[in-house]
Write a protein that holds these residues in place. Structure first.
Motif, PDB file in Angstrom:
ATOM      1  N   PRO A  70      15.903  20.963 -12.243  1.00 34.58           N
ATOM      2  CA  PRO A  70      15.496  21.028 -13.647  1.00 34.58           C
ATOM      3  C   PRO A  70      15.501  22.453 -14.166  1.00 34.58           C
ATOM      4  O   PRO A  70      15.169  23.386 -13.451  1.00 34.58           O
ATOM      5  N   ALA A  76      13.493  23.758 -16.388  1.00 42.43           N
ATOM      6  CA  ALA A  76      12.277  23.671 -17.191  1.00 42.43           C
ATOM      7  C   ALA A  76      11.517  24.991 -17.266  1.00 42.43           C
ATOM      8  O   ALA A  76      10.341  24.995 -17.593  1.00 42.43           O
ATOM      9  N   LEU A  89       7.912  20.254 -11.299  1.00 44.94           N
ATOM     10  CA  LEU A  89       8.086  18.838 -11.590  1.00 44.94           C
ATOM     11  C   LEU A  89       8.058  18.034 -10.294  1.00 44.94           C
ATOM     12  O   LEU A  89       9.030  17.412  -9.900  1.00 44.94           O
ATOM     13  N   ARG A 134      13.689  14.305 -12.717  1.00 45.06           N
ATOM     14  CA  ARG A 134      13.267  15.713 -12.788  1.00 45.06           C
ATOM     15  C   ARG A 134      14.191  16.526 -13.680  1.00 45.06           C
ATOM     16  O   ARG A 134      13.735  17.323 -14.502  1.00 45.06           O
ATOM     17  N   GLY A 148      13.202  18.042 -17.315  1.00 46.27           N
ATOM     18  CA  GLY A 148      13.426  19.471 -17.561  1.00 46.27           C
ATOM     19  C   GLY A 148      14.160  19.697 -18.873  1.00 46.27           C
ATOM     20  O   GLY A 148      13.848  20.623 -19.631  1.00 46.27           O
ATOM     21  N   ASP A 149      15.149  18.839 -19.168  1.00 49.11           N
ATOM     22  CA  ASP A 149      15.856  18.920 -20.454  1.00 49.11           C
ATOM     23  C   ASP A 149      14.894  18.686 -21.616  1.00 49.11           C
ATOM     24  O   ASP A 149      14.939  19.386 -22.630  1.00 49.11           O
TER      25      ASP A 149
END
Length: 138
Positions: free
Chosen positions: A37, A39, A44, A99, A103-104
């Motif tokens: 991810p 993020a 996560l 995950r 994250g997106d």
């Protein structure tokens, strides 16, 4: 379609899946080949809680830019916060894919991720019993 060879040369080749399986999309296609991810340092793991950043979710114009898997995750978070594990189970997607997709959504400010309170930071049972006994004494 590539079909595996049958065990017997005189038989028809076997299929990897049948028509009832529905569309077959590989996880790397859903994530654009990404495995981690993006993020911005948010952990996560399975117990991370995911909630909508804005009640009701993103605006319709923003929703049109998201893929169907992103929209499915947002729909699962609509009623209440969900852990990453719950999102994976509810969306029937692998945890690694969830995950990346979460994250997106974090990067686009559609969801926020929080951590549950670690057991080490919760009050001790002995302290809680003393508080209850003190309240009863009043």
């Amino acid at each position: 379609m590539n079909e595996p060879p049958s065990d017997d040369p005189g038989q028809q080749p076997r299929r990897w899946y049948d028509a009832d399986a529905g569309p077959l999309v590989r996880p790397y296609a859903m994530t654009g080949g990404r495995t981690a991810p993006g993020a911005g340092g948010v952990r996560l793991d399975l117990i991370a809680l995911v909630a909508l950043a804005v009640p009701g979710g993103p605006e319709p114009a923003e929703e049109s830019l998201l893929g169907p898997e992103h929209l499915a995750l947002l729909a699962l978070c609509h009623e209440e916060s969900q852990s990453v594990a719950e999102l994976a189970a509810g969306s029937n997607l692998p945890v690694g894919v969830v995950r990346v997709l979460v994250g997106d959504l974090v990067a686009a400010s559609h969801v926020v991720v929080s951590r549950p309170v670690p057991p080490a930071q919760l009050p001790d049972d002995k302290i809680l019993r003393e508080v209850i006994n003190g309240l009863r004494a009043l």
